[in-house]
Design a protein around this motif. Sequence first.
Motif, PDB file in Angstrom:
ATOM      1  N   ILE A 109      31.485   4.350  35.042  1.00  0.00           N
ATOM      2  CA  ILE A 109      31.613   5.795  35.016  1.00  0.00           C
ATOM      3  C   ILE A 109      31.304   6.225  33.581  1.00  0.00           C
ATOM      4  O   ILE A 109      31.763   5.606  32.630  1.00  0.00           O
ATOM      5  CB  ILE A 109      33.036   6.227  35.408  1.00  0.00           C
ATOM      6  N   THR A 110      30.498   7.273  33.434  1.00  0.00           N
ATOM      7  CA  THR A 110      30.133   7.737  32.099  1.00  0.00           C
ATOM      8  C   THR A 110      30.949   8.969  31.733  1.00  0.00           C
ATOM      9  O   THR A 110      31.033   9.923  32.506  1.00  0.00           O
ATOM     10  CB  THR A 110      28.631   8.070  32.026  1.00  0.00           C
ATOM     11  N   TYR A 111      31.560   8.913  30.555  1.00  0.00           N
ATOM     12  CA  TYR A 111      32.381  10.007  30.051  1.00  0.00           C
ATOM     13  C   TYR A 111      31.618  10.754  28.969  1.00  0.00           C
ATOM     14  O   TYR A 111      31.136  10.157  27.998  1.00  0.00           O
ATOM     15  CB  TYR A 111      33.690   9.450  29.479  1.00  0.00           C
ATOM     16  N   CYS A 126      30.644  11.251  34.981  1.00  0.00           N
ATOM     17  CA  CYS A 126      29.508  10.993  35.860  1.00  0.00           C
ATOM     18  C   CYS A 126      29.761   9.685  36.614  1.00  0.00           C
ATOM     19  O   CYS A 126      29.906   8.623  35.994  1.00  0.00           O
ATOM     20  CB  CYS A 126      28.217  10.902  35.055  1.00  0.00           C
ATOM     21  N   PHE A 127      29.816   9.773  37.942  1.00  0.00           N
ATOM     22  CA  PHE A 127      30.198   8.647  38.791  1.00  0.00           C
ATOM     23  C   PHE A 127      29.002   8.079  39.545  1.00  0.00           C
ATOM     24  O   PHE A 127      28.270   8.841  40.188  1.00  0.00           O
ATOM     25  CB  PHE A 127      31.201   9.090  39.858  1.00  0.00           C
ATOM     26  N   PRO A 128      28.812   6.763  39.538  1.00  0.00           N
ATOM     27  CA  PRO A 128      27.929   6.156  40.537  1.00  0.00           C
ATOM     28  C   PRO A 128      28.687   6.047  41.870  1.00  0.00           C
ATOM     29  O   PRO A 128      29.918   6.110  41.897  1.00  0.00           O
ATOM     30  CB  PRO A 128      27.632   4.768  39.951  1.00  0.00           C
ATOM     31  N   THR A 129      27.960   5.895  42.946  1.00  0.00           N
ATOM     32  CA  THR A 129      28.591   5.780  44.263  1.00  0.00           C
ATOM     33  C   THR A 129      29.639   4.672  44.285  1.00  0.00           C
ATOM     34  O   THR A 129      29.426   3.586  43.741  1.00  0.00           O
ATOM     35  CB  THR A 129      27.528   5.501  45.333  1.00  0.00           C
ATOM     36  N   VAL A 147      33.287  20.051  40.661  1.00  0.00           N
ATOM     37  CA  VAL A 147      32.241  19.102  41.037  1.00  0.00           C
ATOM     38  C   VAL A 147      30.888  19.773  40.827  1.00  0.00           C
ATOM     39  O   VAL A 147      30.594  20.815  41.412  1.00  0.00           O
ATOM     40  CB  VAL A 147      32.396  18.659  42.506  1.00  0.00           C
ATOM     41  N   LEU A 148      30.069  19.180  39.972  1.00  0.00           N
ATOM     42  CA  LEU A 148      28.774  19.769  39.614  1.00  0.00           C
ATOM     43  C   LEU A 148      27.669  19.386  40.578  1.00  0.00           C
ATOM     44  O   LEU A 148      26.770  20.182  40.867  1.00  0.00           O
ATOM     45  CB  LEU A 148      28.385  19.339  38.197  1.00  0.00           C
ATOM     46  N   TYR A 149      27.695  18.155  41.060  1.00  0.00           N
ATOM     47  CA  TYR A 149      26.764  17.724  42.103  1.00  0.00           C
ATOM     48  C   TYR A 149      27.371  16.530  42.821  1.00  0.00           C
ATOM     49  O   TYR A 149      28.273  15.864  42.315  1.00  0.00           O
ATOM     50  CB  TYR A 149      25.381  17.364  41.540  1.00  0.00           C
ATOM     51  N   GLY A 150      26.902  16.267  44.046  1.00  0.00           N
ATOM     52  CA  GLY A 150      27.370  15.124  44.808  1.00  0.00           C
ATOM     53  C   GLY A 150      28.676  15.373  45.536  1.00  0.00           C
ATOM     54  O   GLY A 150      29.170  16.500  45.632  1.00  0.00           O
ATOM     55  N   CYS A 206      43.599  10.579  42.432  1.00  0.00           N
ATOM     56  CA  CYS A 206      42.640   9.472  42.411  1.00  0.00           C
ATOM     57  C   CYS A 206      41.286  10.024  42.826  1.00  0.00           C
ATOM     58  O   CYS A 206      41.196  10.807  43.781  1.00  0.00           O
ATOM     59  CB  CYS A 206      43.093   8.377  43.379  1.00  0.00           C
ATOM     60  N   PHE A 207      40.221   9.631  42.118  1.00  0.00           N
ATOM     61  CA  PHE A 207      38.862  10.059  42.431  1.00  0.00           C
ATOM     62  C   PHE A 207      38.056   8.863  42.924  1.00  0.00           C
ATOM     63  O   PHE A 207      38.048   7.803  42.287  1.00  0.00           O
ATOM     64  CB  PHE A 207      38.155  10.622  41.190  1.00  0.00           C
ATOM     65  N   THR A 208      37.326   9.050  44.031  1.00  0.00           N
ATOM     66  CA  THR A 208      36.405   8.039  44.533  1.00  0.00           C
ATOM     67  C   THR A 208      35.076   8.707  44.840  1.00  0.00           C
ATOM     68  O   THR A 208      35.025   9.683  45.606  1.00  0.00           O
ATOM     69  CB  THR A 208      36.940   7.365  45.805  1.00  0.00           C
ATOM     70  N   ALA A 209      33.999   8.217  44.259  1.00  0.00           N
ATOM     71  CA  ALA A 209      32.684   8.818  44.445  1.00  0.00           C
ATOM     72  C   ALA A 209      32.105   8.415  45.795  1.00  0.00           C
ATOM     73  O   ALA A 209      31.887   7.237  46.069  1.00  0.00           O
ATOM     74  CB  ALA A 209      31.749   8.394  43.319  1.00  0.00           C
ATOM     75  N   VAL A 210      31.857   9.406  46.653  1.00  0.00           N
ATOM     76  CA  VAL A 210      31.223   9.167  47.942  1.00  0.00           C
ATOM     77  C   VAL A 210      29.713   9.018  47.762  1.00  0.00           C
ATOM     78  O   VAL A 210      29.058   8.230  48.441  1.00  0.00           O
ATOM     79  CB  VAL A 210      31.536  10.311  48.923  1.00  0.00           C
ATOM     80  N   THR A 211      29.166   9.801  46.840  1.00  0.00           N
ATOM     81  CA  THR A 211      27.761   9.723  46.437  1.00  0.00           C
ATOM     82  C   THR A 211      27.742   9.773  44.906  1.00  0.00           C
ATOM     83  O   THR A 211      28.793   9.987  44.286  1.00  0.00           O
ATOM     84  CB  THR A 211      26.948  10.910  46.976  1.00  0.00           C
ATOM     85  N   PRO A 212      26.586   9.607  44.277  1.00  0.00           N
ATOM     86  CA  PRO A 212      26.549   9.897  42.843  1.00  0.00           C
ATOM     87  C   PRO A 212      27.036  11.327  42.626  1.00  0.00           C
ATOM     88  O   PRO A 212      26.637  12.250  43.344  1.00  0.00           O
ATOM     89  CB  PRO A 212      25.064   9.752  42.486  1.00  0.00           C
TER      90      PRO A 212
END
Length: 282
Positions: A109-111, A126-129, A147-150, A206-212
Amino acid sequence: MFSKFQKATDKAMVFLQKKTLSNLYVPKQKLHMAMNTTSPKVQLLYDICKNTFTPSGLSSAPSQPIHKLCSLLDTFGPADVGLKEESLDDDRGHGFFGLNRVARWAQPITYLDIHECDSFTMCIFCFPTSSIIPLHDHPGMTVFSKVLYGSLHVKAYDWVEPACIKESREPGCPQVRLARLVVDKVLTAPCGTSVLYPKSGGNLHCFTAVTPCAVLDVLAPPYSEDLGRKCTYYIDYPYTTLGNGVQISNGKEENYAWLAEIETPDDLYMRSGVYVGPAIQV
Protein backbone atom coordinates in the motif's frame (compact mmCIF):
# COMPACT_ATOMS: atom_id res chain seq x y z
CA MET A 1 2.83 11.95 9.10
CA PHE A 2 4.42 8.83 7.63
CA SER A 3 7.22 8.83 10.19
CA LYS A 4 4.71 8.88 13.06
CA PHE A 5 2.49 6.46 11.18
CA GLN A 6 5.47 4.20 10.61
CA LYS A 7 6.49 4.49 14.26
CA ALA A 8 3.00 3.79 15.53
CA THR A 9 2.59 0.81 13.22
CA ASP A 10 6.14 0.02 12.23
CA LYS A 11 6.10 -2.91 11.10
CA ALA A 12 4.06 -0.33 9.05
CA MET A 13 0.68 1.76 9.32
CA VAL A 14 -1.21 4.65 10.06
CA PHE A 15 -3.22 5.31 9.90
CA LEU A 16 -12.29 18.33 15.94
CA GLN A 17 -12.28 20.01 16.86
CA LYS A 18 -12.01 23.20 18.88
CA LYS A 19 -12.48 26.79 18.04
CA THR A 20 -15.49 28.98 18.34
CA LEU A 21 -18.16 28.59 15.70
CA SER A 22 -17.37 32.05 14.42
CA ASN A 23 -13.87 30.94 13.54
CA LEU A 24 -15.09 27.63 12.12
CA TYR A 25 -17.73 29.09 9.85
CA VAL A 26 -16.99 29.20 6.13
CA PRO A 27 -19.78 31.08 4.31
CA LYS A 28 -21.53 29.05 1.64
CA GLN A 29 -20.98 31.80 -0.93
CA LYS A 30 -17.25 31.81 -0.24
CA LEU A 31 -17.09 28.02 -0.51
CA HIS A 32 -19.03 28.05 -3.77
CA MET A 33 -16.87 30.78 -5.28
CA ALA A 34 -13.63 29.08 -4.25
CA MET A 35 -14.73 25.78 -5.74
CA ASN A 36 -15.40 27.51 -9.05
CA THR A 37 -12.11 29.36 -9.41
CA THR A 38 -8.69 28.17 -10.52
CA SER A 39 -7.66 27.62 -6.91
CA PRO A 40 -6.94 23.90 -6.46
CA LYS A 41 -9.48 21.99 -4.42
CA VAL A 42 -6.69 20.64 -2.24
CA GLN A 43 -5.79 24.22 -1.28
CA LEU A 44 -9.37 24.93 -0.27
CA LEU A 45 -9.38 21.66 1.70
CA TYR A 46 -6.27 22.79 3.55
CA ASP A 47 -7.78 26.22 4.24
CA ILE A 48 -10.96 24.75 5.71
CA CYS A 49 -8.99 22.28 7.82
CA LYS A 50 -6.71 25.04 9.11
CA ASN A 51 -9.73 27.08 10.23
CA THR A 52 -11.56 24.08 11.66
CA PHE A 53 -9.14 21.90 13.61
CA THR A 54 -6.92 22.45 16.63
CA PRO A 55 -4.41 20.12 18.32
CA SER A 56 -6.76 19.47 21.25
CA GLY A 57 -10.04 18.59 19.60
CA LEU A 58 -13.57 18.55 21.05
CA SER A 59 -15.68 15.75 22.51
CA SER A 60 -18.38 16.55 19.94
CA ALA A 61 -17.72 18.26 16.63
CA PRO A 62 -19.72 21.25 15.40
CA SER A 63 -21.91 20.12 12.51
CA GLN A 64 -21.49 23.14 10.23
CA PRO A 65 -17.74 22.86 9.47
CA ILE A 66 -18.08 19.09 9.13
CA HIS A 67 -20.79 19.59 6.53
CA LYS A 68 -18.60 22.10 4.66
CA LEU A 69 -15.65 19.74 4.69
CA CYS A 70 -17.72 16.76 3.52
CA SER A 71 -19.35 18.81 0.76
CA LEU A 72 -15.92 19.74 -0.57
CA LEU A 73 -14.46 16.22 -0.25
CA ASP A 74 -17.49 14.82 -2.09
CA THR A 75 -16.32 16.68 -5.21
CA PHE A 76 -12.78 15.24 -5.18
CA GLY A 77 -11.57 12.87 -7.87
CA PRO A 78 -8.13 11.36 -8.46
CA ALA A 79 -7.01 14.20 -10.77
CA ASP A 80 -7.55 16.74 -7.99
CA VAL A 81 -4.63 15.23 -6.05
CA GLY A 82 -2.40 14.28 -8.98
CA LEU A 83 -3.49 10.65 -9.31
CA LYS A 84 -4.50 8.56 -12.29
CA GLU A 85 -7.02 5.80 -11.81
CA GLU A 86 -5.25 2.46 -11.89
CA SER A 87 -6.52 0.23 -14.65
CA LEU A 88 -8.46 -2.84 -13.62
CA ASP A 89 -6.68 -4.64 -16.45
CA ASP A 90 -3.59 -4.63 -14.25
CA ASP A 91 -5.43 -6.98 -11.91
CA ARG A 92 -6.57 -9.64 -14.35
CA GLY A 93 -6.49 -13.00 -12.63
CA HIS A 94 -5.98 -11.42 -9.21
CA GLY A 95 -9.55 -10.55 -8.23
CA PHE A 96 -10.67 -10.09 -4.65
CA PHE A 97 -11.31 -13.83 -4.39
CA GLY A 98 -8.81 -14.85 -7.09
CA LEU A 99 -6.21 -17.57 -6.90
CA ASN A 100 -3.31 -15.15 -6.71
CA ARG A 101 -4.31 -13.14 -3.64
CA VAL A 102 -1.01 -13.94 -1.94
CA ALA A 103 0.83 -12.38 -4.88
CA ARG A 104 -1.35 -9.29 -4.59
CA TRP A 105 -0.67 -9.01 -0.85
CA ALA A 106 3.03 -8.89 -1.72
CA GLN A 107 2.43 -5.49 -3.30
CA PRO A 108 2.60 -2.58 -0.86
CA ILE A 109 0.00 0.00 0.00
CA THR A 110 1.44 3.40 -0.92
CA TYR A 111 1.11 6.28 1.53
CA LEU A 112 1.21 9.84 0.18
CA ASP A 113 1.64 12.68 2.65
CA ILE A 114 -0.09 15.88 1.49
CA HIS A 115 0.22 17.90 4.69
CA GLU A 116 0.75 17.28 8.39
CA CYS A 117 0.67 19.61 11.37
CA ASP A 118 -0.27 19.39 15.04
CA SER A 119 -3.96 19.87 14.23
CA PHE A 120 -4.60 17.61 11.24
CA THR A 121 -3.14 15.34 8.59
CA MET A 122 -4.10 15.18 4.92
CA CYS A 123 -2.93 12.02 3.19
CA ILE A 124 -3.73 9.41 0.54
CA PHE A 125 -3.58 5.62 0.63
CA CYS A 126 -3.23 3.80 -2.70
CA PHE A 127 -4.25 0.12 -2.51
CA PRO A 128 -3.56 -2.75 -4.90
CA THR A 129 -6.35 -5.32 -5.10
CA SER A 130 -6.78 -7.47 -1.97
CA SER A 131 -4.43 -5.36 0.14
CA ILE A 132 -5.57 -4.77 3.71
CA ILE A 133 -5.14 -2.22 6.45
CA PRO A 134 -6.11 -4.33 9.48
CA LEU A 135 -8.63 -3.37 12.14
CA HIS A 136 -7.29 -0.38 14.07
CA ASP A 137 -8.54 2.54 16.15
CA HIS A 138 -8.41 6.35 16.07
CA PRO A 139 -8.36 7.44 19.75
CA GLY A 140 -9.89 10.87 20.27
CA MET A 141 -9.83 11.54 16.54
CA THR A 142 -12.26 12.49 13.79
CA VAL A 143 -11.44 11.02 10.38
CA PHE A 144 -12.84 11.91 6.96
CA SER A 145 -12.35 9.31 4.21
CA LYS A 146 -13.13 9.82 0.52
CA VAL A 147 -12.69 6.98 -2.00
CA LEU A 148 -11.15 8.61 -5.08
CA TYR A 149 -11.36 5.64 -7.43
CA GLY A 150 -12.03 1.90 -7.25
CA SER A 151 -13.87 -0.16 -4.64
CA LEU A 152 -13.01 -0.58 -0.96
CA HIS A 153 -14.63 -2.84 1.62
CA VAL A 154 -15.00 -1.15 5.01
CA LYS A 155 -15.76 -2.96 8.24
CA ALA A 156 -16.06 -0.74 11.31
CA TYR A 157 -16.97 -0.99 14.98
CA ASP A 158 -17.68 1.25 17.93
CA TRP A 159 -17.03 0.23 21.51
CA VAL A 160 -20.05 -0.77 23.58
CA GLU A 161 -20.46 1.61 26.51
CA PRO A 162 -20.13 1.11 29.40
CA ALA A 163 -17.14 -1.07 28.56
CA CYS A 164 -17.80 -4.80 28.59
CA ILE A 165 -14.51 -6.66 29.06
CA LYS A 166 -13.97 -10.41 29.47
CA GLU A 167 -11.03 -12.71 29.82
CA SER A 168 -10.26 -14.35 26.49
CA ARG A 169 -9.75 -18.05 25.86
CA GLU A 170 -7.63 -17.22 22.82
CA PRO A 171 -3.85 -17.69 23.29
CA GLY A 172 -1.93 -14.44 23.53
CA CYS A 173 -5.08 -12.35 23.99
CA PRO A 174 -5.69 -11.94 27.75
CA GLN A 175 -8.77 -9.71 27.39
CA VAL A 176 -11.44 -8.95 24.86
CA ARG A 177 -13.85 -6.03 24.74
CA LEU A 178 -17.33 -5.95 23.26
CA ALA A 179 -17.88 -3.77 20.17
CA ARG A 180 -20.87 -3.11 17.92
CA LEU A 181 -20.62 -3.44 14.15
CA VAL A 182 -21.71 -0.17 12.51
CA VAL A 183 -20.33 -0.46 8.96
CA ASP A 184 -19.88 -3.51 6.76
CA LYS A 185 -20.08 -2.52 3.09
CA VAL A 186 -18.23 -1.83 -0.12
CA LEU A 187 -17.66 1.79 -1.13
CA THR A 188 -17.24 2.37 -4.85
CA ALA A 189 -16.22 5.72 -6.35
CA PRO A 190 -17.87 8.07 -6.94
CA CYS A 191 -19.40 7.98 -3.47
CA GLY A 192 -19.90 10.27 -0.50
CA THR A 193 -17.41 11.03 2.22
CA SER A 194 -17.35 8.78 5.29
CA VAL A 195 -16.79 10.31 8.73
CA LEU A 196 -15.87 8.58 11.97
CA TYR A 197 -15.80 10.27 15.37
CA PRO A 198 -14.05 9.53 18.68
CA LYS A 199 -16.99 7.49 20.00
CA SER A 200 -19.24 6.89 16.99
CA GLY A 201 -19.35 6.32 13.27
CA GLY A 202 -17.04 3.29 13.34
CA ASN A 203 -13.92 4.53 15.12
CA LEU A 204 -12.28 1.12 14.73
CA HIS A 205 -12.13 0.06 11.10
CA CYS A 206 -10.52 -2.27 8.60
CA PHE A 207 -9.97 -1.54 4.89
CA THR A 208 -9.79 -4.24 2.20
CA ALA A 209 -9.28 -3.30 -1.45
CA VAL A 210 -11.82 -5.00 -3.72
CA THR A 211 -10.16 -3.42 -6.77
CA PRO A 212 -7.22 -1.04 -7.11
CA CYS A 213 -8.37 2.02 -5.19
CA ALA A 214 -7.24 5.19 -3.48
CA VAL A 215 -8.56 6.92 -0.36
CA LEU A 216 -8.06 10.55 0.62
CA ASP A 217 -8.00 10.89 4.42
CA VAL A 218 -8.17 13.84 6.77
CA LEU A 219 -7.32 12.93 10.38
CA ALA A 220 -7.95 15.47 13.11
CA PRO A 221 -6.04 15.61 15.31
CA PRO A 222 -3.30 13.31 13.99
CA TYR A 223 -1.91 10.22 15.68
CA SER A 224 0.48 11.11 18.49
CA GLU A 225 1.78 8.57 20.97
CA ASP A 226 3.02 11.34 23.26
CA LEU A 227 -0.52 12.73 23.49
CA GLY A 228 -2.18 9.37 23.96
CA ARG A 229 -3.27 8.88 20.35
CA LYS A 230 -1.46 5.67 19.54
CA CYS A 231 -2.67 3.49 16.69
CA THR A 232 -3.69 0.12 18.15
CA TYR A 233 -4.53 -2.99 16.12
CA TYR A 234 -7.23 -5.54 16.93
CA ILE A 235 -8.60 -8.88 15.86
CA ASP A 236 -12.34 -9.52 16.01
CA TYR A 237 -14.06 -12.68 17.24
CA PRO A 238 -17.75 -13.53 16.75
CA TYR A 239 -19.95 -12.58 19.68
CA THR A 240 -20.97 -16.22 20.21
CA THR A 241 -17.40 -17.24 21.10
CA LEU A 242 -17.66 -15.44 24.45
CA GLY A 243 -21.23 -14.20 24.56
CA ASN A 244 -22.51 -16.30 27.42
CA GLY A 245 -23.65 -14.16 30.31
CA VAL A 246 -23.58 -10.89 28.34
CA GLN A 247 -26.98 -9.62 27.30
CA ILE A 248 -27.37 -7.71 24.04
CA SER A 249 -29.73 -4.79 24.60
CA ASN A 250 -29.64 -3.26 21.13
CA GLY A 251 -29.63 -5.27 17.91
CA LYS A 252 -28.79 -8.86 17.02
CA GLU A 253 -25.87 -10.97 18.20
CA GLU A 254 -24.35 -10.99 14.70
CA ASN A 255 -23.96 -7.21 14.96
CA TYR A 256 -21.52 -7.55 17.84
CA ALA A 257 -17.99 -8.89 18.18
CA TRP A 258 -15.24 -9.26 20.77
CA LEU A 259 -12.11 -7.30 19.94
CA ALA A 260 -8.68 -8.26 21.22
CA GLU A 261 -5.64 -6.01 21.01
CA ILE A 262 -2.74 -7.38 18.96
CA GLU A 263 0.74 -6.31 17.95
CA THR A 264 1.21 -4.52 14.65
CA PRO A 265 0.70 -7.24 12.01
CA ASP A 266 3.92 -8.44 10.42
CA ASP A 267 2.30 -8.65 6.98
CA LEU A 268 1.18 -5.02 6.89
CA TYR A 269 3.17 -3.85 3.90
CA MET A 270 3.27 -0.10 3.33
CA ARG A 271 5.67 2.26 1.64
CA SER A 272 5.96 6.02 1.41
CA GLY A 273 5.34 7.61 -1.99
CA VAL A 274 5.64 11.16 -3.31
CA TYR A 275 2.62 13.42 -3.55
CA VAL A 276 2.59 15.01 -7.02
CA GLY A 277 -0.69 16.90 -6.87
CA PRO A 278 -1.16 20.67 -6.61
CA ALA A 279 1.11 22.33 -4.07
CA ILE A 280 -0.43 23.81 -0.94
CA GLN A 281 0.35 27.32 0.24
CA VAL A 282 0.66 27.06 4.01
